[in-house]
Design a protein around this motif. Structure first.
Motif, PDB file in Angstrom:
ATOM      1  N   GLY A 179       0.799  -1.211   0.000  1.00 35.34           N
ATOM      2  CA  GLY A 179       0.000   0.000   0.000  1.00 35.34           C
ATOM      3  C   GLY A 179       0.831   1.258   0.000  1.00 35.34           C
ATOM      4  O   GLY A 179       0.409   2.291  -0.525  1.00 35.34           O
ATOM      5  N   GLY A 180       2.041   1.186   0.562  1.00 34.17           N
ATOM      6  CA  GLY A 180       2.896   2.362   0.572  1.00 34.17           C
ATOM      7  C   GLY A 180       3.354   2.774  -0.807  1.00 34.17           C
ATOM      8  O   GLY A 180       3.747   3.937  -1.015  1.00 34.17           O
ATOM      9  N   PHE A 181       3.329   1.878  -1.766  1.00 30.87           N
ATOM     10  CA  PHE A 181       3.711   2.187  -3.143  1.00 30.87           C
ATOM     11  C   PHE A 181       2.484   2.420  -4.049  1.00 30.87           C
ATOM     12  O   PHE A 181       2.617   2.524  -5.270  1.00 30.87           O
ATOM     13  CB  PHE A 181       4.562   1.066  -3.727  1.00 30.87           C
ATOM     14  N   ILE A 186       0.690   7.251   6.777  1.00 33.59           N
ATOM     15  CA  ILE A 186      -0.651   7.568   7.279  1.00 33.59           C
ATOM     16  C   ILE A 186      -1.706   7.216   6.229  1.00 33.59           C
ATOM     17  O   ILE A 186      -2.747   6.618   6.551  1.00 33.59           O
ATOM     18  CB  ILE A 186      -0.737   9.058   7.653  1.00 33.59           C
ATOM     19  N   TRP A 187      -1.442   7.601   4.997  1.00 37.05           N
ATOM     20  CA  TRP A 187      -2.380   7.292   3.905  1.00 37.05           C
ATOM     21  C   TRP A 187      -2.527   5.783   3.746  1.00 37.05           C
ATOM     22  O   TRP A 187      -3.623   5.276   3.470  1.00 37.05           O
ATOM     23  CB  TRP A 187      -1.870   7.933   2.622  1.00 37.05           C
ATOM     24  N   THR A 188      -1.433   5.063   3.943  1.00 35.45           N
ATOM     25  CA  THR A 188      -1.484   3.602   3.800  1.00 35.45           C
ATOM     26  C   THR A 188      -2.417   2.987   4.833  1.00 35.45           C
ATOM     27  O   THR A 188      -3.244   2.114   4.512  1.00 35.45           O
ATOM     28  CB  THR A 188      -0.077   3.023   3.954  1.00 35.45           C
ATOM     29  N   LEU A 189      -2.325   3.429   6.072  1.00 29.19           N
ATOM     30  CA  LEU A 189      -3.193   2.878   7.120  1.00 29.19           C
ATOM     31  C   LEU A 189      -4.667   3.221   6.872  1.00 29.19           C
ATOM     32  O   LEU A 189      -5.550   2.391   7.099  1.00 29.19           O
ATOM     33  CB  LEU A 189      -2.741   3.418   8.490  1.00 29.19           C
ATOM     34  N   ILE A 190      -4.881   4.453   6.399  1.00 26.15           N
ATOM     35  CA  ILE A 190      -6.271   4.848   6.128  1.00 26.15           C
ATOM     36  C   ILE A 190      -6.863   4.000   5.005  1.00 26.15           C
ATOM     37  O   ILE A 190      -8.021   3.558   5.091  1.00 26.15           O
ATOM     38  CB  ILE A 190      -6.318   6.352   5.785  1.00 26.15           C
ATOM     39  N   ASP A 191      -6.072   3.746   3.960  1.00 26.36           N
ATOM     40  CA  ASP A 191      -6.581   2.927   2.847  1.00 26.36           C
ATOM     41  C   ASP A 191      -6.863   1.500   3.268  1.00 26.36           C
ATOM     42  O   ASP A 191      -7.799   0.860   2.766  1.00 26.36           O
ATOM     43  CB  ASP A 191      -5.581   2.951   1.688  1.00 26.36           C
ATOM     44  N   VAL A 192      -6.052   0.979   4.182  1.00 25.67           N
ATOM     45  CA  VAL A 192      -6.316  -0.383   4.667  1.00 25.67           C
ATOM     46  C   VAL A 192      -7.688  -0.443   5.331  1.00 25.67           C
ATOM     47  O   VAL A 192      -8.472  -1.385   5.116  1.00 25.67           O
ATOM     48  CB  VAL A 192      -5.213  -0.822   5.646  1.00 25.67           C
ATOM     49  N   LEU A 193      -8.015   0.576   6.111  1.00 33.10           N
ATOM     50  CA  LEU A 193      -9.321   0.600   6.777  1.00 33.10           C
ATOM     51  C   LEU A 193     -10.460   0.813   5.770  1.00 33.10           C
ATOM     52  O   LEU A 193     -11.494   0.149   5.838  1.00 33.10           O
ATOM     53  CB  LEU A 193      -9.331   1.712   7.837  1.00 33.10           C
ATOM     54  N   LEU A 194     -10.264   1.750   4.841  1.00 33.04           N
ATOM     55  CA  LEU A 194     -11.332   2.051   3.870  1.00 33.04           C
ATOM     56  C   LEU A 194     -11.608   0.865   2.943  1.00 33.04           C
ATOM     57  O   LEU A 194     -12.766   0.570   2.621  1.00 33.04           O
ATOM     58  CB  LEU A 194     -10.966   3.289   3.063  1.00 33.04           C
ATOM     59  N   ILE A 195     -10.558   0.191   2.489  1.00 29.54           N
ATOM     60  CA  ILE A 195     -10.760  -0.984   1.624  1.00 29.54           C
ATOM     61  C   ILE A 195     -11.319  -2.141   2.439  1.00 29.54           C
ATOM     62  O   ILE A 195     -12.150  -2.926   1.949  1.00 29.54           O
ATOM     63  CB  ILE A 195      -9.436  -1.365   0.940  1.00 29.54           C
ATOM     64  N   GLY A 196     -10.902  -2.248   3.693  1.00 29.66           N
ATOM     65  CA  GLY A 196     -11.405  -3.343   4.529  1.00 29.66           C
ATOM     66  C   GLY A 196     -12.897  -3.272   4.760  1.00 29.66           C
ATOM     67  O   GLY A 196     -13.598  -4.299   4.761  1.00 29.66           O
TER      68      GLY A 196
END
Length: 252
Positions: A202-204, A229-239
């Motif tokens: 996700g970081g890339f 920070i963006w990576t963690l947010i995307d993990v939650l949003l996609i989850g």
């Protein structure tokens, strides 16, 4: 002797003259009596007289065209199991909604079916529930899909679909009807794959690239996932399914 032969010569000469005159008489106008009788005969033979014209009307070819509904009608099956396109029923719209009702039905021309005893049958009874076709459960009809509406939207978007009742389902009214349905099409993107890419790469921006969101993917790539920070947010949003494919389709 010469005196006796002289009268004989005169007789012969006279007979020749008479024969010649008779032939001339026949060939002259006086002998046209026979020609007058023979000419109409010859004309009657050559002239066919008034002709009658007979118009030959071609015989109409017997129609061998198979009715379109015959493609859906199995031969020698149970009449009660025939599709609705193969029968004509005397329906009554004054029945009580949701209650069982029976209607008298007749098979259409060229359709053959049998009863429970395998005997040929044309008139039979169909048992059904009193309701219109558009009131059937979603499992009883098929609808067209739309690939132009967004499935991930707030509020959820709908599209106007054309729905057709399945063959062996009986109902009242038109068997094809319009209906508003929620956008539920898919473009082939897997939720599990998007979540795995978001956690690992996700970081890339790999998760955004996979979902077709190129701008966000480039932003994450050059910002190193927004410093994490963006990576963690995307993990939650996609989850939770809030971030989906860019084409607006559903995950599979």
């Amino acid at each position: 002797m010469e005196a006796a032969a002289e009268p004989l010569r005169s007789v012969r000469l006279l007979s020749r003259v008479l024969l010649l005159l008779s032939q001339c008489y026949v060939l002259s106008g006086d002998g046209s009596l026979n020609l007058e009788h023979s000419q109409p005969l010859a004309q009657a033979v050559k002239d066919p007289g008034p002709t009658s014209i007979f118009t030959v009307v071609p015989r109409a070819a017997e129609s061998t065209e198979i009715p379109p509904y015959m493609m859906k009608c199995p031969s020698n099956g149970l009449c009660s199991r025939l599709p609705a396109d193969c029968i004509d029923c005397a329906t009554n719209f004054s029945c009580t909604y949701g209650k069982p009702v029976s209607f008298d039905c007749t098979v259409k021309p060229s359709v053959t079916c049998v009863d429970q005893d395998l005997k040929p049958q044309r008139n039979f009874i169909v048992n059904m529930t009193c309701r219109f076709c558009w009131q059937l459960p979603e499992t009883d009809y098929e609808c067209t899909n739309s690939t132009s509406c967004m499935t991930v939207a707030c509020p959820r978007q709908r599209y106007l679909a054309n729905c057709t009742v399945r063959d062996h389902i009986h109902c009242l009214g038109n068997r094809t009807f319009p209906k508003l349905l929620y956008c539920n099409w898919t473009g082939g993107y897997k939720w599990s794959t998007a979540l795995a890419l978001s956690v690992t790469l996700g970081g890339f921006g790999a998760d955004r690239f996979y979902l077709g969101q190129w701008r966000e993917g480039l932003g994450k790539l050059f910002s190193f996932g927004g410093l994490g920070i963006w990576t963690l947010i995307d993990v939650l949003l996609i989850g939770v399914g809030y971030v989906g494919p860019a084409d607006g389709s559903l995950y599979i």
